[in-house]
Design an enzyme around this catalytic site. Structure first.
Site, PDB file in Angstrom:
ATOM      1  CG  ASN A   9      34.794  47.545  42.431  1.00 25.17           C
ATOM      2  OD1 ASN A   9      35.094  47.602  43.339  1.00 25.17           O
ATOM      3  ND2 ASN A   9      34.575  46.353  41.345  1.00 25.17           N
ATOM      4  CD1 TRP A  10      37.689  53.151  43.982  1.00 27.82           C
ATOM      5  CD2 TRP A  10      38.182  53.590  45.996  1.00 27.82           C
ATOM      6  NE1 TRP A  10      37.402  54.735  44.089  1.00 27.82           N
ATOM      7  CE2 TRP A  10      37.595  54.808  45.604  1.00 27.82           C
ATOM      8  CE3 TRP A  10      38.591  53.628  47.392  1.00 27.82           C
ATOM      9  CZ2 TRP A  10      37.933  55.896  46.168  1.00 27.82           C
ATOM     10  CZ3 TRP A  10      38.639  54.476  48.281  1.00 27.82           C
ATOM     11  CH2 TRP A  10      38.153  55.956  47.674  1.00 27.82           C
ATOM     12  CE  LYS A  11      37.397  45.866  39.260  1.00 26.18           C
ATOM     13  NZ  LYS A  11      37.711  45.179  38.016  1.00 26.18           N
ATOM     14  CG  HIS A  96      33.013  42.351  40.275  1.00 21.28           C
ATOM     15  ND1 HIS A  96      34.070  41.748  39.582  1.00 21.28           N
ATOM     16  CD2 HIS A  96      33.004  43.630  39.776  1.00 21.28           C
ATOM     17  CE1 HIS A  96      34.598  42.605  38.765  1.00 21.28           C
ATOM     18  NE2 HIS A  96      33.922  43.727  38.722  1.00 21.28           N
ATOM     19  CD  GLU A  98      37.890  41.892  39.330  1.00 25.98           C
ATOM     20  OE1 GLU A  98      38.276  42.419  38.471  1.00 25.98           O
ATOM     21  OE2 GLU A  98      37.626  42.210  40.659  1.00 25.98           O
ATOM     22  CD  GLU A 168      31.465  45.262  36.075  1.00 26.72           C
ATOM     23  OE1 GLU A 168      32.096  46.372  35.879  1.00 26.72           O
ATOM     24  OE2 GLU A 168      31.644  44.269  36.880  1.00 26.72           O
ATOM     25  N   GLY A 174      38.973  45.182  32.584  1.00 25.33           N
ATOM     26  CA  GLY A 174      40.291  45.100  33.050  1.00 25.33           C
ATOM     27  C   GLY A 174      41.307  44.909  31.871  1.00 25.33           C
ATOM     28  CB  SER A 214      37.469  48.439  29.503  1.00 29.33           C
ATOM     29  OG  SER A 214      38.081  47.484  29.748  1.00 29.33           O
ATOM     30  N   GLY A 235      35.944  50.689  37.078  1.00 27.68           N
ATOM     31  CA  GLY A 235      37.015  50.214  37.968  1.00 27.68           C
ATOM     32  C   GLY A 235      38.167  51.098  37.870  1.00 27.68           C
ATOM     33  N   GLY A 236      39.236  50.861  37.369  1.00 27.22           N
ATOM     34  CA  GLY A 236      40.507  51.646  37.080  1.00 27.22           C
ATOM     35  C   GLY A 236      40.336  53.063  37.225  1.00 27.22           C
TER      36      GLY A 236
END
Length: 254
Positions: A9-11, A96, A98, A168, A174, A214, A235-236
């Site tokens: 997930n590149w957000k 999600h 967020e 999640e 994050g 994470s 994610g990251g």
């Protein structure tokens, strides 16, 4: 046996140029994933979807990060499932944390999005998870169960089997913190038990449930050894080809 899935997930990251560079460098990863019966994919921003689709190797899943529940109409800034399907997008992340936090997205609205995606023969990736306060209060099980029942209630067994669920824990997204494999497995086993109650054992055993929060190359393998965890929503650590490769290798070598 359920096929493992690694979805990045590149957000809100990457320009079209950066997205093309990534897509052009992962052909060997698709070949490696197929060899080991693992599916891999990425979820770029809406802006980058067409660019990634046009440069990605065959077999790389391309997902959107969101979708609107309506097919068309006066919904400024929104994109429908039929629009995504028309350009070749096959998956969509919904619910999600967020979006739940910043956009007020509810599980009931997620249900409408799941229905819209299934109508277009797309794969919903339905996210669920609890806050730190909920976790510390020992209410994770009941909280996540409510999200599952509201998001997937009313689906047929056949429809439910086409949904991917991503657990999640919000407190691990994050933050650098990650749920232990024991915590993740316990919660995901509980989710599968809820699905069994809703749709029967046979269907519940076909539904893939991912862990996210994470996830990194140095911890992904510990989750993949758990019997109920079928992959990772990352994610990251999914933003660079080298890190994405290390995640895939960690899944394969678990």
């Amino acid at each position: 046996m359920r096929t493992k899935l690694l979805l990045g997930n590149w957000k809100m990251n990457k320009t079209p140029k950066e997205a093309i560079e990534f897509a052009s460098q992962v052909g060997d990863l698709v070949s490696l994933s197929k060899k080991h019966n693992v599916e891999i994919g990425v979820a770029p921003t809406f802006l980058c979807l067409v660019d990634v689709l046009s440069h990605a190797p065959e077999g790389l899943i391309i997902s959107s990060q969101n979708v609107n529940e309506h097919d068309h109409g006066a919904y400024t800034g929104e994109v429908s499932a039929s629009m995504l399907s028309s350009i070749g997008v096959t998956h969509a992340i919904i619910g999600h944390s967020e979006r739940r936090e910043y956009e007020g997205e509810t599980s009931l609205r997620c249900h409408e999005k799941i229905v819209a995606l299934l109508k277009e023969k797309m794969t919903p990736v339905y996210c669920c998870g609890e806050s730190l306060d909920t976790f510390e209060a020992g209410e994770t099980s009941s909280f996540v169960e409510k999200q599952i029942r509201e998001g997937m209630g009313g689906l047929s067994k056949e429809e439910a089997s086409k949904v991917v669920i991503a657990y999640e824990p919000i407190w691990a997204i994050g933050t650098g913190k990650s749920a232990s494999s024991e915590i993740a497995e316990t919660t995901i086993k509980n989710i599968r038990d809820v699905l069994k109650d809703m749709f029967g054992e046979e269907t519940s055993e076909t539904i893939r449930i991912l862990y996210g929060g994470s996830v990194k190359p140095n911890n992904v393998s510990q989750y993949m050894t758990c019997p109920n965890i079928d992959g990772a929503l990352v994610g990251g650590a999914s933003l660079e080809p080298d890190s994405f490769k290390a995640l895939l290798e960690g899944m394969i070598n678990a």
